[in-house]
Write a protein that holds these residues in place. Structure first.
Motif, PDB file in Angstrom:
ATOM      1  N   MET A   1     -17.405  46.819  18.592  1.00  0.00           N
ATOM      2  CA  MET A   1     -17.385  45.755  19.489  1.00  0.00           C
ATOM      3  C   MET A   1     -17.142  45.930  20.837  1.00  0.00           C
ATOM      4  O   MET A   1     -16.724  46.776  21.561  1.00  0.00           O
ATOM      5  N   ASN A   2     -18.065  45.349  21.600  1.00  0.00           N
ATOM      6  CA  ASN A   2     -17.931  45.433  23.281  1.00  0.00           C
ATOM      7  C   ASN A   2     -18.257  44.011  23.884  1.00  0.00           C
ATOM      8  O   ASN A   2     -18.456  43.023  23.221  1.00  0.00           O
ATOM      9  N   THR A   3     -18.310  44.007  25.303  1.00  0.00           N
ATOM     10  CA  THR A   3     -18.252  42.858  25.863  1.00  0.00           C
ATOM     11  C   THR A   3     -19.805  42.409  25.806  1.00  0.00           C
ATOM     12  O   THR A   3     -19.639  40.882  25.887  1.00  0.00           O
ATOM     13  N   GLU A   4     -20.676  43.383  25.695  1.00  0.00           N
ATOM     14  CA  GLU A   4     -21.848  42.572  25.511  1.00  0.00           C
ATOM     15  C   GLU A   4     -22.059  41.803  24.274  1.00  0.00           C
ATOM     16  O   GLU A   4     -22.882  40.783  24.144  1.00  0.00           O
ATOM     17  N   GLN A   5     -21.602  42.352  23.147  1.00  0.00           N
ATOM     18  CA  GLN A   5     -21.701  41.709  21.930  1.00  0.00           C
ATOM     19  C   GLN A   5     -20.816  40.326  21.773  1.00  0.00           C
ATOM     20  O   GLN A   5     -21.186  39.294  21.385  1.00  0.00           O
ATOM     21  N   LEU A   6     -19.684  40.501  22.613  1.00  0.00           N
ATOM     22  CA  LEU A   6     -18.859  39.179  22.636  1.00  0.00           C
ATOM     23  C   LEU A   6     -19.630  38.162  23.529  1.00  0.00           C
ATOM     24  O   LEU A   6     -19.451  36.917  23.008  1.00  0.00           O
ATOM     25  N   LYS A   7     -20.281  38.605  24.404  1.00  0.00           N
ATOM     26  CA  LYS A   7     -21.148  37.554  25.458  1.00  0.00           C
ATOM     27  C   LYS A   7     -22.215  36.967  24.395  1.00  0.00           C
ATOM     28  O   LYS A   7     -22.423  35.822  24.635  1.00  0.00           O
ATOM     29  N   GLN A   8     -22.744  37.552  23.536  1.00  0.00           N
ATOM     30  CA  GLN A   8     -23.921  37.106  22.822  1.00  0.00           C
ATOM     31  C   GLN A   8     -23.559  36.207  21.948  1.00  0.00           C
ATOM     32  O   GLN A   8     -23.951  35.180  21.539  1.00  0.00           O
ATOM     33  N   ASN A   9     -22.343  36.544  21.222  1.00  0.00           N
ATOM     34  CA  ASN A   9     -21.474  35.593  20.294  1.00  0.00           C
ATOM     35  C   ASN A   9     -21.165  34.229  20.896  1.00  0.00           C
ATOM     36  O   ASN A   9     -21.193  33.313  20.356  1.00  0.00           O
ATOM     37  N   ILE A  10     -20.519  34.478  22.241  1.00  0.00           N
ATOM     38  CA  ILE A  10     -20.093  33.142  22.922  1.00  0.00           C
ATOM     39  C   ILE A  10     -21.396  32.296  23.270  1.00  0.00           C
ATOM     40  O   ILE A  10     -21.308  31.266  22.897  1.00  0.00           O
ATOM     41  N   GLY A  11     -22.501  32.934  23.528  1.00  0.00           N
ATOM     42  CA  GLY A  11     -23.776  32.044  23.989  1.00  0.00           C
ATOM     43  C   GLY A  11     -24.423  31.408  22.503  1.00  0.00           C
ATOM     44  O   GLY A  11     -24.795  30.453  22.668  1.00  0.00           O
ATOM     45  N   SER A  12     -24.389  32.262  21.545  1.00  0.00           N
ATOM     46  CA  SER A  12     -24.607  31.700  20.192  1.00  0.00           C
ATOM     47  C   SER A  12     -23.781  30.376  19.653  1.00  0.00           C
ATOM     48  O   SER A  12     -24.358  29.333  19.192  1.00  0.00           O
ATOM     49  N   LEU A  13     -22.418  30.742  20.103  1.00  0.00           N
ATOM     50  CA  LEU A  13     -21.635  29.545  19.593  1.00  0.00           C
ATOM     51  C   LEU A  13     -21.738  28.415  20.468  1.00  0.00           C
ATOM     52  O   LEU A  13     -21.740  27.213  20.218  1.00  0.00           O
TER      53      LEU A  13
END
Length: 86
Positions: A1-13
């Motif tokens: 897990m990294n910030t880029e993955q978290l950002k992508q998840n936030i965008g999808s949500l």
């Protein structure tokens, strides 16, 4: 897990309606700060700021600006990232 993955998840949500636009902006802004520490591999600062990110998630959940689904997913990702860097 990294910030880029978290950002992508936030965008999808946010796209699915599980995160309000303003909450998305605040969450992404916090992660931008964490990215700086991630690039420098400053583990203690990453863990500390991700704990702050969890508090931000709690506040948005309490304010109903993120859904339970978003909260659960992002909390799990946050816990994983803290464990990775702690």
């Amino acid at each position: 897990m990294n910030t880029e993955q978290l950002k992508q998840n936030i965008g999808s949500l946010q796209q699915s309606g599980d995160i309000e636009k303003e909450a998305e902006r605040k969450l992404l802004l916090h992660l931008t700060a964490v990215e700086q520490f991630e690039e420098k591999k400053t583990a203690d600062k990453i863990a500390k700021h991700m704990q702050g990110f969890q508090l931000l998630l709690d506040q948005h959940k309490d304010a109903s600006s993120i859904s339970d689904k978003a909260y659960q997913a992002l909390s799990s990702d946050t816990t994983d990232m803290i464990a990775q860097w702690d």
